[in-house]
Scaffold this motif. Sequence first.
Motif, short mmCIF file in Angstrom:
data_model
loop_
_atom_site.label_atom_id
_atom_site.label_comp_id
_atom_site.label_asym_id
_atom_site.label_seq_id
_atom_site.Cartn_x
_atom_site.Cartn_y
_atom_site.Cartn_z
N GLY A 164 4.84 13.99 36.06
CA GLY A 164 5.85 15.38 36.61
C GLY A 164 4.99 15.18 38.48
N ASN A 165 3.96 14.64 38.61
CA ASN A 165 2.94 14.68 39.94
C ASN A 165 3.88 13.65 40.94
OD1 ASN A 165 0.96 15.91 38.97
ND2 ASN A 165 -0.14 14.32 39.10
N ASP A 170 2.13 9.16 28.35
CA ASP A 170 1.54 9.23 27.15
C ASP A 170 0.79 10.32 27.24
OD1 ASP A 170 -0.60 8.28 25.70
OD2 ASP A 170 -2.42 8.11 27.33
N ASP A 171 0.60 11.17 26.24
CA ASP A 171 -0.34 12.58 26.67
C ASP A 171 1.24 13.47 27.25
OD1 ASP A 171 -2.39 12.75 25.74
OD2 ASP A 171 -3.25 11.34 27.85
N ILE A 172 2.24 13.68 26.26
CA ILE A 172 3.82 13.92 26.64
C ILE A 172 3.10 15.53 26.73
CG2 ILE A 172 4.66 14.22 24.12
CD1 ILE A 172 6.54 13.65 28.21
N GLN A 173 2.65 15.67 25.96
CA GLN A 173 1.98 17.46 25.42
C GLN A 173 1.89 18.10 26.63
OE1 GLN A 173 0.04 15.29 24.89
NE2 GLN A 173 -2.07 16.43 25.84
N PHE A 174 1.93 17.52 28.53
CA PHE A 174 0.81 18.23 29.73
C PHE A 174 2.21 18.46 29.98
CE2 PHE A 174 2.33 16.99 33.31
CZ PHE A 174 0.75 18.06 34.79
N ILE A 175 3.81 18.35 29.96
CA ILE A 175 4.78 18.59 30.14
C ILE A 175 5.76 19.91 29.82
CG2 ILE A 175 6.02 16.41 30.78
CD1 ILE A 175 8.30 17.38 28.45
N ALA A 176 5.03 20.84 28.36
CA ALA A 176 5.30 21.50 28.08
C ALA A 176 5.41 22.75 29.28
CB ALA A 176 4.27 22.14 26.83
N GLY A 177 6.15 24.02 28.86
CA GLY A 177 6.08 25.38 29.58
C GLY A 177 6.88 24.67 31.29
N LYS A 178 6.35 23.55 31.54
CA LYS A 178 6.84 23.36 32.74
C LYS A 178 7.91 22.78 33.28
CE LYS A 178 2.85 21.21 33.79
NZ LYS A 178 1.97 21.25 33.07
N ASP A 237 5.48 25.52 24.42
CA ASP A 237 6.67 26.05 25.34
C ASP A 237 7.20 24.72 25.38
OD1 ASP A 237 5.88 28.60 25.37
OD2 ASP A 237 4.33 27.50 26.55
N LEU A 238 7.36 23.38 24.09
CA LEU A 238 8.44 22.55 24.35
C LEU A 238 9.72 22.96 24.30
CD1 LEU A 238 8.35 19.41 25.61
CD2 LEU A 238 8.36 19.41 22.96
N GLN A 239 10.58 22.51 25.11
CA GLN A 239 11.75 22.94 24.93
C GLN A 239 12.54 22.60 23.35
OE1 GLN A 239 14.56 21.71 28.29
NE2 GLN A 239 13.79 22.88 29.96
N ASP A 240 13.65 23.21 22.87
CA ASP A 240 13.40 22.87 21.72
C ASP A 240 14.97 21.75 21.32
OD1 ASP A 240 13.10 24.76 20.40
OD2 ASP A 240 15.01 26.50 20.15
N ARG A 241 15.62 21.22 23.21
CA ARG A 241 15.83 20.19 22.64
C ARG A 241 15.07 18.34 22.89
NH1 ARG A 241 19.11 19.83 28.56
NH2 ARG A 241 16.88 20.71 30.09
N LEU A 242 13.88 18.83 23.36
CA LEU A 242 12.77 17.67 23.36
C LEU A 242 12.69 17.62 21.75
CD1 LEU A 242 11.98 18.13 27.10
CD2 LEU A 242 12.97 16.41 26.03
#
Length: 448
Positions: free
Chosen positions: A185-186, A213-221, A255-260
């Motif tokens: 993300g960064n 690692d820690d893919i939950q980080f991208i949720a909502g972004k 908040d993770l997109q359905d397609r993901l």
Amino acid sequence: MDLDRLWKNTQEEIKIVLAPAVFNTFIAQTQLIALQHHTATISCPNSYLVDINQKRYYRFFKEALDHQSQLDLTLEFIVQEPIKNQDSLPPPPLFTPSQTSSSPSFRTNLHPSYTFDNFIVGNSNNFAFAAAQGIVKNPGTTYNPFFLWGGVGVGKTHLMQAIGWQLLHHQPNLKVKYFPAETFGNELVAALRTKTINQFKDKYRFADCILVDDIQFIAGKEYIQEEFFHTFNALHLSGRQIILTSDRKPQDIKDLQDRLVSRFTGGLTVDIQPPDLETRTAIIRQKVEESNLNIDPLAIDTLAQSTNSNIRQLEGQLRQLFLQAQSQNLTTISPLFVQSFLNPSSTTNNRQSNSLTPRHLISVCARYFNIKTGDLCGQARQKNLVTARHFTAYLLISELKLPLKEVGHLLGGRDHTSIMHARDKIQSDLSTSPPTQQVIHQIKQLLL
Ligand code: ADP
Ligand code: MG
């Protein structure tokens, strides 16, 4: 009886009830090599498999083999390399690494000690471990993506990187890339700012295997999810292995997109549970082995039972324990040392709790002074015994509020005046003598 045929049928039967990853890792490489006197001898390629098959999968082997042979068998597992051209598969059929000219800036980012060798397998993680080994055998195919989830400090990052190391071990020029999703993300944000989005894309799509690692980080972004979706697809379509970790399963990431979610669940999703007693015990044992210290088996039990925390915390706790032992020049960690480490400041309240009995107090004192309980409560009058008796008498009175008469009775049938003298002696020493204060303080710590 045709052993090969019998074994093939047995394995087929086991295959039905076990997960493919477990079967491939633990069962597939075994062989039935003898069947005599109601004992079946089963070979495994290494002692690790002998151990785990004996402990975990015995029942599966026995049920299937008894059924196939119509016998009631006892099984024994032994180590024996598989016979050539029979069960010994060639090195794993790895996917072809990408042919792009090797980039000098390519970095795997793998931690040197996060390997399979250092990963301890117990009930809490054995399924994830088996699955991880399955991926190394067939990267980019069956378990793609591999989604590993679980709480903090349970070994997700370690296991994921162990897969990376093992893939590199089989194929050193493979481009294995580890990164936290946050880094992705960064870097994406930075690339947008500096208009270097193409370099960014190349960097990630150039890999043969990504460990995210820690893919939950991208949720909502939203924008990061969009870019990750395309990266994922580009790699997946060309058969590259994708491994993801998260603190929860894909469906539960808010908040993770359905397609993901749908991409992430398209391969194999496995969790690691917090370490159970068996796993914690094994971890403590291994860390002690690495430390040049000895440890009493009882001390391992005390430690393992004292905590159900995650493995990262357990490691931190052990580091502190070792430091304390080293600072006191101890070579062996005793159960008492562990107890005083775990309860450095046990309060008066704790000590007065129901768990403290006269018998326990006496045995702790005997151990502290390194004498037998029988001698402490006996008639001999050597100086060291008399001193130990004084301290014990004092503590029986101060900690358990026992009457003088009872203390006298416990300490070998002494009369209450000699107990009173003992008490008064320690009491007066306590106000003037630091060594006496220290002895009392140390024994109190051991009393939990
Ligand atoms: P997570 O990513 O799940 O938060 P880590 O993989 O970072 O946890 O593990 C935390 C620490 O515990 C690391 O030092 C790791 O080496 C160690 N650890 C975790 N699981 C195991 C295991 N099964 N065997 C040995 N060490 C482990
Ligand atoms: Mg982690």
